[in-house]
Write an enzyme that holds these catalytic residues in place. Structure first.
Site, PDB file in Angstrom:
ATOM      1  N   ARG A 220       0.819  -1.213   0.000  1.00 56.08           N
ATOM      2  CA  ARG A 220       0.000   0.000   0.000  1.00 56.08           C
ATOM      3  C   ARG A 220       0.853   1.264   0.000  1.00 56.08           C
ATOM      4  NH1 ARG A 220      -5.194  -1.658   3.774  1.00 56.08           N
ATOM      5  NH2 ARG A 220      -6.300  -2.630   2.044  1.00 56.08           N
TER       6      ARG A 220
ATOM      7  N   GLY B 221      -9.881  -8.131  -0.656  1.00 51.11           N
ATOM      8  CA  GLY B 221      -8.629  -8.374   0.052  1.00 51.11           C
ATOM      9  C   GLY B 221      -8.138  -9.802  -0.072  1.00 51.11           C
TER      10      GLY B 221
ATOM     11  N   GLY C 270     -13.229  -3.386   0.641  1.00 50.88           N
ATOM     12  CA  GLY C 270     -14.607  -2.890   0.693  1.00 50.88           C
ATOM     13  C   GLY C 270     -14.898  -1.849  -0.374  1.00 50.88           C
TER      14      GLY C 270
HETATM   15  P1  ADP Z   1     -12.633 -11.069  -0.584  1.00 52.50           P
HETATM   16  O1  ADP Z   1     -11.858 -10.587   0.612  1.00 52.50           O
HETATM   17  O2  ADP Z   1     -11.765 -11.296  -1.778  1.00 52.50           O
HETATM   18  O3  ADP Z   1     -13.828 -10.198  -0.879  1.00 52.50           O
HETATM   19  P2  ADP Z   1     -14.167 -12.909   1.016  1.00 52.50           P
HETATM   20  O4  ADP Z   1     -13.717 -12.191   2.233  1.00 52.50           O
HETATM   21  O5  ADP Z   1     -15.587 -12.787   0.626  1.00 52.50           O
HETATM   22  O6  ADP Z   1     -13.229 -12.525  -0.222  1.00 52.50           O
HETATM   23  O7  ADP Z   1     -13.924 -14.479   1.170  1.00 52.50           O
HETATM   24  C1  ADP Z   1     -12.671 -15.026   1.487  1.00 52.50           C
HETATM   25  C2  ADP Z   1     -12.809 -16.137   2.489  1.00 52.50           C
HETATM   26  O8  ADP Z   1     -13.771 -17.091   2.062  1.00 52.50           O
HETATM   27  C3  ADP Z   1     -11.531 -16.896   2.661  1.00 52.50           C
HETATM   28  O9  ADP Z   1     -11.069 -16.704   3.987  1.00 52.50           O
HETATM   29  C4  ADP Z   1     -11.900 -18.334   2.399  1.00 52.50           C
HETATM   30  O10 ADP Z   1     -11.285 -19.249   3.298  1.00 52.50           O
HETATM   31  C5  ADP Z   1     -13.383 -18.342   2.579  1.00 52.50           C
HETATM   32  N1  ADP Z   1     -14.039 -19.423   1.836  1.00 52.50           N
HETATM   33  C6  ADP Z   1     -14.004 -19.649   0.516  1.00 52.50           C
HETATM   34  N2  ADP Z   1     -14.680 -20.733   0.178  1.00 52.50           N
HETATM   35  C7  ADP Z   1     -15.189 -21.245   1.320  1.00 52.50           C
HETATM   36  C8  ADP Z   1     -15.990 -22.391   1.639  1.00 52.50           C
HETATM   37  N3  ADP Z   1     -16.392 -23.232   0.688  1.00 52.50           N
HETATM   38  N4  ADP Z   1     -16.318 -22.594   2.931  1.00 52.50           N
HETATM   39  C9  ADP Z   1     -15.889 -21.751   3.892  1.00 52.50           C
HETATM   40  N5  ADP Z   1     -15.141 -20.649   3.656  1.00 52.50           N
HETATM   41  C10 ADP Z   1     -14.785 -20.400   2.386  1.00 52.50           C
HETATM   42 MG    MG Z   2     -12.256 -10.747   2.742  1.00 49.49          MG
END
Ligand code: ADP
Ligand code: MG
Length: 392
Positions: free
Chosen positions: A36, A349, A372
């Site tokens: 960052r 993230g 976010g």
């Molecule tokens: P981002 O930060 O990219 O927006 P999210 O925070 O929505 O993504 O999701 C990321 C999390 O989702 C990870 O910590 C991952 O372990 C979890 N995750 C992904 N698939 C599954 C699943 N099938 N069951 C439980 N957790 C999951």
């Molecule tokens: Mg996340």
């Protein structure tokens, strides 16, 4: 409304207050990841080249309106100083006599870093008096903190009331690349949505459904969709209260002629552990007591094939619990396919961490620095930290 960007303003020799996103992770008091800080360098270097007296401000962590010695910005100043190859003066306040004196005594090309903004409760409250005091330190305000642009805080929005303002190069890049994909994508345009918390992503799904040609769903999200369609997902993470929403999104996709793909097989296990017994099963045969923790190999192949047909792709949310290598294969396959697409955008993230882990981040057109904020942008929302800036 288009906003002024840094190059639209005459900054030469002026005092410029820049909101940056130096919300970096610390380990034993040292900066553990400087991505960052590096992301802010184009704006800072441009200002230095223009003999600007630069005043930087950021928040770090969640000190909740109280001074916390562990969250002072000193280690950030050290890293920035090393990256720039010049002195960065750091003070222990953001407003008041010390800040005013430090800002007034800057010479051309000098850099001052204020203390952690969130030591002041006025910051997140968007207190007008606090914003006015911050503004009083400078002639011009630049917002380059994309990661907090979705928040209307004193340093991200309030301060723009009092000064001519513009977006910095980082925000400009984020907005132009993601804006182009949303408004005028080179087709076929695909969206890949995974991760968890449908609640946070319904807006993104709904907005993208209006724009994309196909949409692929994976990760924890997929479990809720599959359950909504009547599959027994065993012990998988399912958002029971979002089953209706999932059905509505499936219907919306049908109405719009958008292909919505769901997993056909998953990797199931009894617990999230590298040693847990794993089974690859079709989605209609998830054993009771087991959780779907990754998309299966057949789904991964199908998704990679679909992605290879796209010319623009937006990806948010990993396909599985990628933090454990044994549940990372689906995310890896998708990441490799995404890296081949002409225009690829990764937001979120954990998604950014996933492409980093797979080692393809330098082949992605744009990895958004905002978690976010990028989600809200993809939802089509107006970001307050951008809306507050001076119109073109
Ligand atoms: P981002 O930060 O990219 O927006 P999210 O925070 O929505 O993504 O999701 C990321 C999390 O989702 C990870 O910590 C991952 O372990 C979890 N995750 C992904 N698939 C599954 C699943 N099938 N069951 C439980 N957790 C999951
Ligand atoms: Mg996340």
């Amino acid at each position: 409304m288009p906003k002024l960007t840094l190059k639209d303003l005459d900054v030469k020799s002026k005092r410029v207050l820049v909101r940056v996103d130096f919300n970096v992770p610390l380990e034993n008091g040292a900066v553990a990841n400087d991505i960052r800080i590096r992301a802010a360098l184009p704006t800072i270097n441009y200002l230095i080249e223009n003999q600007v007296r630069v005043i930087l401000m950021s928040h770090m962590g969640r000190p909740k309106g109280k001074r916390d010695p562990k969250l002072q910005m000193d280690s950030v100043a050290e890293v920035l100083s090393r990256l720039l190859g010049r002195e960065v003066k750091k003070i222990d306040s953001c407003v008041g006599p010390e800040a005013e004196k430090a800002a007034a005594s800057l010479s051309e090309g000098d850099i001052l870093l204020l203390e952690n903004l969130r030591f002041y409760p006025e910051e997140t409250a968007n207190d007008p008096e606090f914003a006015r005091q911050l503004a009083g330190l400078a002639d011009i305000y630049v917002n380059d903190a994309f990661g907090t642009a979705h928040r209307a805080h004193a340093s991200t929005a309030g301060v723009a009331e009092y000064l001519p303002s513009a977006m910095g190069f980082l925000i400009e890049k984020e907005v132009s690349i993601m804006g182009k994909a949303l408004e005028d994508p080179v087709r076929p345009f695909a969206a890949i949505i995974g991760g968890v918390k449908i609640a946070d992503k319904i807006g993104v799904l709904t907005n993208l459904l209006e724009k994309v040609d196909f949409i692929l769903i994976g990760g924890g999200m997929a479990n809720t969709f599959l359950k909504a369609k009547g599959f027994d997902m065993g012990a998988s993470v399912v958002e029971e209260e979002k089953l209706e929403d999932a059905l509505e999104i499936i219907k919306l996709a049908q109405d719009r002629g958008v292909e919505l793909a769901l997993p056909v097989d998953v990797v199931a296990a009894g617990e999230i552990s590298p040693d847990a017994e794993r089974k690859v099963v079709p989605v209609d045969a998830v054993p009771s007591g087991m959780m779907a923790l990754d998309i299966g190999p057949e789904t991964a192949e199908k998704y990679a094939g679909m992605i290879s047909r796209a010319r623009t792709v937006v990806w948010n949310g990993p396909m599985g619990v990628f933090e454990e290598d044994v549940f990372a294969k689906g995310t890896e396959a998708v990441a490799r396919a995404v890296a081949e697409v002409e225009t690829s955008i990764v937001g979120g993230g954990d998604s950014a961490a996933a492409v980093e882990k797979v080692g393809v981040s330098d082949r992605i057109t744009h990895v958004s620095t905002g978690g976010g904020a990028s989600l809200e942008f993809l939802e089509g929302k107006v970001l307050p930290g951008i809306a507050a800036l001076t119109d073109k």
